[in-house]
Design an enzyme around this catalytic site. Sequence first.
Site, short mmCIF file in Angstrom:
data_model
loop_
_atom_site.label_atom_id
_atom_site.label_comp_id
_atom_site.label_asym_id
_atom_site.label_seq_id
_atom_site.Cartn_x
_atom_site.Cartn_y
_atom_site.Cartn_z
N HIS A 165 -4.78 1.45 7.19
CA HIS A 165 -3.44 2.02 7.35
C HIS A 165 -3.21 3.16 6.34
CE1 HIS A 165 1.14 1.34 7.80
NE2 HIS A 165 1.02 2.17 6.78
N GLU A 166 -3.62 2.92 5.09
CA GLU A 166 -3.41 3.93 4.05
C GLU A 166 -4.31 5.15 4.25
OE1 GLU A 166 -0.76 3.58 2.55
OE2 GLU A 166 -0.51 1.45 2.96
N GLN A 176 3.01 10.06 1.24
CA GLN A 176 4.30 9.38 1.36
C GLN A 176 5.26 9.75 0.22
OE1 GLN A 176 2.39 5.31 2.13
NE2 GLN A 176 4.29 5.20 3.28
N GLY A 223 0.83 -1.20 0.00
CA GLY A 223 0.00 0.00 0.00
C GLY A 223 0.87 1.25 0.00
N HIS A 239 -2.96 7.52 6.71
CA HIS A 239 -1.92 8.42 6.18
C HIS A 239 -2.53 9.74 5.69
CE1 HIS A 239 1.96 6.41 6.17
NE2 HIS A 239 1.47 5.30 5.67
N CYS A 254 5.64 -0.04 7.37
CA CYS A 254 5.29 1.11 6.54
C CYS A 254 6.51 1.48 5.71
CB CYS A 254 4.89 2.27 7.45
SG CYS A 254 4.44 3.75 6.54
N LEU A 255 6.28 1.80 4.43
CA LEU A 255 7.41 2.17 3.57
C LEU A 255 8.09 3.44 4.05
CD1 LEU A 255 5.89 1.33 0.05
CD2 LEU A 255 7.54 -0.01 1.37
ZN LIG Z 1 2.34 3.41 5.72
#
Ligand SMILES: [Zn+2]
Length: 172
Positions: free
Chosen positions: A136-137, A50, A45, A140, A94-95
């Site tokens: 989660h996304e 991000q 995701g 963000h 998380c990235l």
């Molecule tokens: Zn994340």
Amino acid sequence: MIRPILIHPDPRLKKQCDPVEDLSDARRKLAKDMLETMYDAPGIGLAAPQIGVLERLITLDCVKEQGEAPAPLVMFNPEILSASGDTNVYEEGCLSIPEQYAEVTRPKEVRVGWIDMDGNPQERDFDGLWATCVQHEIDHLNGTLFIDHLKPLKRQMITRKMVKFKRERSRA
Ligand SMILES: [Zn+2]
């Protein structure tokens, strides 16, 4: 085009993102870039903030099995319409917080509404990993990271590691 992913702590990861008002070609290109960036990372995701774009746009694909067909989803203005009382615990990462993982409790099932790439409204139920990922996304887009769901001590520990990681990376 693969875009650089912001690493926590970064003020852009703590912002409330703006709704997407119109689906221009530039925004479709942005969504394609996000999918490419997500698959390249690799991740399941990615949210627009991000990559430093403060708009309500996420991409996801939680198909993890080798050989299974990919199932990319692009969501403009995603919204959780309802959530189950039952919860699920997943070890999340998380990235924007590389190599840090922690268990997060979230509703087990959610119903999500969004606008797709063609500008059409969509609605779907998600469960399992997909439910966790979509929550989660969407978090963000409201400036919330998965570590914000953890106890303060654990959150501070991870943030300190990330500050150190960024310092070392900028020296390299
Ligand atoms: Zn994340």
